[in-house]
Design an enzyme around this catalytic site. Structure first.
Site, PDB file in Angstrom:
ATOM      1  N   ASP A  67      -3.974  -4.690  -2.562  1.00  0.00           N
ATOM      2  CA  ASP A  67      -3.456  -6.128  -1.784  1.00  0.00           C
ATOM      3  C   ASP A  67      -4.674  -7.189  -2.481  1.00  0.00           C
ATOM      4  O   ASP A  67      -5.515  -6.795  -3.766  1.00  0.00           O
ATOM      5  CB  ASP A  67      -4.238  -5.291  -0.762  1.00  0.00           C
ATOM      6  CG  ASP A  67      -5.685  -3.809  -0.943  1.00  0.00           C
ATOM      7  OD1 ASP A  67      -6.146  -4.460  -2.238  1.00  0.00           O
ATOM      8  OD2 ASP A  67      -6.130  -2.688  -1.007  1.00  0.00           O
ATOM      9  N   ASN A 136     -13.052   4.276   7.576  1.00  0.00           N
ATOM     10  CA  ASN A 136     -11.684   4.136   8.511  1.00  0.00           C
ATOM     11  C   ASN A 136     -11.204   5.529   8.439  1.00  0.00           C
ATOM     12  O   ASN A 136      -9.635   5.001   9.310  1.00  0.00           O
ATOM     13  CB  ASN A 136     -11.678   3.441   9.633  1.00  0.00           C
ATOM     14  CG  ASN A 136     -10.878   2.304   9.435  1.00  0.00           C
ATOM     15  OD1 ASN A 136     -11.055   2.458   7.523  1.00  0.00           O
ATOM     16  ND2 ASN A 136     -11.017   0.812   9.355  1.00  0.00           N
ATOM     17  N   HIS A 138      -8.811   4.478   6.027  1.00  0.00           N
ATOM     18  CA  HIS A 138      -7.448   2.874   5.551  1.00  0.00           C
ATOM     19  C   HIS A 138      -7.437   2.858   4.674  1.00  0.00           C
ATOM     20  O   HIS A 138      -8.211   4.005   3.779  1.00  0.00           O
ATOM     21  CB  HIS A 138      -7.913   1.771   5.594  1.00  0.00           C
ATOM     22  CG  HIS A 138      -9.187   1.256   5.014  1.00  0.00           C
ATOM     23  ND1 HIS A 138      -9.393  -0.050   5.716  1.00  0.00           N
ATOM     24  CD2 HIS A 138      -9.452   1.371   3.728  1.00  0.00           C
ATOM     25  CE1 HIS A 138     -10.192  -0.195   4.848  1.00  0.00           C
ATOM     26  NE2 HIS A 138     -10.286   0.214   3.707  1.00  0.00           N
ATOM     27  N   GLU A 143      -4.830  -0.511   7.828  1.00  0.00           N
ATOM     28  CA  GLU A 143      -5.356   0.651   8.807  1.00  0.00           C
ATOM     29  C   GLU A 143      -5.352   0.976  10.269  1.00  0.00           C
ATOM     30  O   GLU A 143      -3.407   1.026  10.361  1.00  0.00           O
ATOM     31  CB  GLU A 143      -6.114  -0.825   9.801  1.00  0.00           C
ATOM     32  CG  GLU A 143      -6.994  -2.129   8.656  1.00  0.00           C
ATOM     33  CD  GLU A 143      -8.372  -1.993   8.072  1.00  0.00           C
ATOM     34  OE1 GLU A 143      -8.198  -0.268   7.941  1.00  0.00           O
ATOM     35  OE2 GLU A 143      -8.354  -2.780   7.185  1.00  0.00           O
TER      36      GLU A 143
HETATM   37  C1  F6R Z   1      -8.807  -2.536  -1.891  1.00  0.00           C
HETATM   38  C2  F6R Z   1      -8.401  -1.471  -0.931  1.00  0.00           C
HETATM   39  C3  F6R Z   1      -9.584  -0.632   0.187  1.00  0.00           C
HETATM   40  C4  F6R Z   1     -11.002   0.026  -0.905  1.00  0.00           C
HETATM   41  C5  F6R Z   1     -11.279   0.799   0.468  1.00  0.00           C
HETATM   42  C6  F6R Z   1     -12.932   1.902  -0.398  1.00  0.00           C
HETATM   43  O1  F6R Z   1      -8.197  -2.072  -3.003  1.00  0.00           O
HETATM   44  O2  F6R Z   1      -7.477  -1.055  -1.183  1.00  0.00           O
HETATM   45  O3  F6R Z   1      -8.711   0.183   0.266  1.00  0.00           O
HETATM   46  O4  F6R Z   1      -9.818   1.251  -1.445  1.00  0.00           O
HETATM   47  O5  F6R Z   1     -11.707   0.194   1.291  1.00  0.00           O
HETATM   48  O6  F6R Z   1     -13.383   0.552  -0.505  1.00  0.00           O
HETATM   49  P1  F6R Z   1     -14.748   0.573  -1.361  1.00  0.00           P
HETATM   50  O7  F6R Z   1     -14.639   1.234  -3.219  1.00  0.00           O
HETATM   51  O8  F6R Z   1     -15.657  -0.528  -1.641  1.00  0.00           O
HETATM   52  O9  F6R Z   1     -15.527   1.631  -0.226  1.00  0.00           O
END
Ligand code: F6R
Length: 241
Positions: A67, A136, A138, A143
């Site tokens: 992403d 959450n 995701h 989401e």
């Molecule tokens: C980032 C992504 C997100 C993160 C998730 C956890 O490329 O795809 O889904 O993996 O938000 O983020 P952290 O590791 O910062 O807790």
């Protein structure tokens, strides 16, 4: 899903690096699916170490990141593209032309998503997809929602995600509200999936992913439908399972 619980984050990073090295040994021109955020930082450090030691060769590898924020330039320090450059690409022998990313500056988000999806379809499928999980539930920016999207799309960040990502920005209003992300179907089409979750603030999401119903309430729960998915946890993230 193959769940493993580790004592330290360093052990998780070493185990994750082993997954990558194994894939690269078998297939030097592997397609790697990568993610950003706090979770993979140590893994990228471990991979850079393996590369420096001659144990991981990226010269024929292609990477596709999950992403990118929409409206942020690749050279912007807040972009995921910049994160990857500093955390991994600068430290390994990957060819710049083999790095694939959604273009956060694309004016037509839908067209950019279609382009990215086609680029991945031409080179893929992804051999190993690295994932983190949001509090959450995701994955990527898929989401929680009633209906999941299969292909790459322009996602609206959930309020919880904006709050969670606030720590990387000076002010909450600076956190982009939209992002281009691989869809759930694209993520699940990877041959092998490696999810890492650490810290007590992920325990609830990890529980829902592994023990809750498979539904859009916890997008990561769909990983249970994948035939080759591993989950590496620390004891905090594993506390509720
Ligand atoms: C980032 C992504 C997100 C993160 C998730 C956890 O490329 O795809 O889904 O993996 O938000 O983020 P952290 O590791 O910062 O807790």
């Amino acid at each position: 899903m193959n769940v493993k619980v580790f004592k330290t984050q360093a052990e998780i990073a070493a185990a994750a690096a082993d997954f990558f090295c194994e894939v690269l040994l078998k297939k030097p021109n592997a397609v790697l699916g990568l993610s950003t955020g706090s979770t993979p930082m140590l893994t990228y450090e471990a991979l850079a170490g393996r590369s420096a030691a001659g144990l991981a060769d990226f010269s024929a590898v292609h990477t596709f990141n999950l992403d990118e924020y929409w409206g942020i330039a690749p050279e912007d320090e807040q972009s995921y593209r910049y994160f990857m450059q500093k955390r991994l690409f600068d430290k390994v022998n990957i060819r710049p032309e083999n790095i694939h990313f959604p273009d956060g500056l694309a004016e037509d988000a839908q067209a950019e998503c279609a382009r990215y999806e086609a680029e991945l379809a031409a080179l893929g499928p992804v051999d190993l997809q690295l994932l983190g999980i949001g509090r959450n539930g995701h994955i990527g920016f898929n989401e929680p929602a009633e209906k999941m999207r299969a292909k790459c799309f322009c996602a609206e960040l959930a309020e919880a995600t904006i709050k969670a990502n606030r720590r990387f920005f000076a002010r909450e209003e600076d956190v982009p509200r939209r992002a281009l992300t691989m869809g759930l179907g694209t993520i699940l089409s990877a041959k092998k999936i490696l999810m890492i979750a650490t810290g007590e603030n992920k325990a609830g999401a990890v529980y829902s992913m592994l023990r809750g119903e498979i539904s859009g309430k916890c997008p990561a729960s769909f990983l249970r439908t994948h035939g080759d998915a591993a989950v590496l946890l620390d004891e905090y993230a594993a506390a509720l399972i």
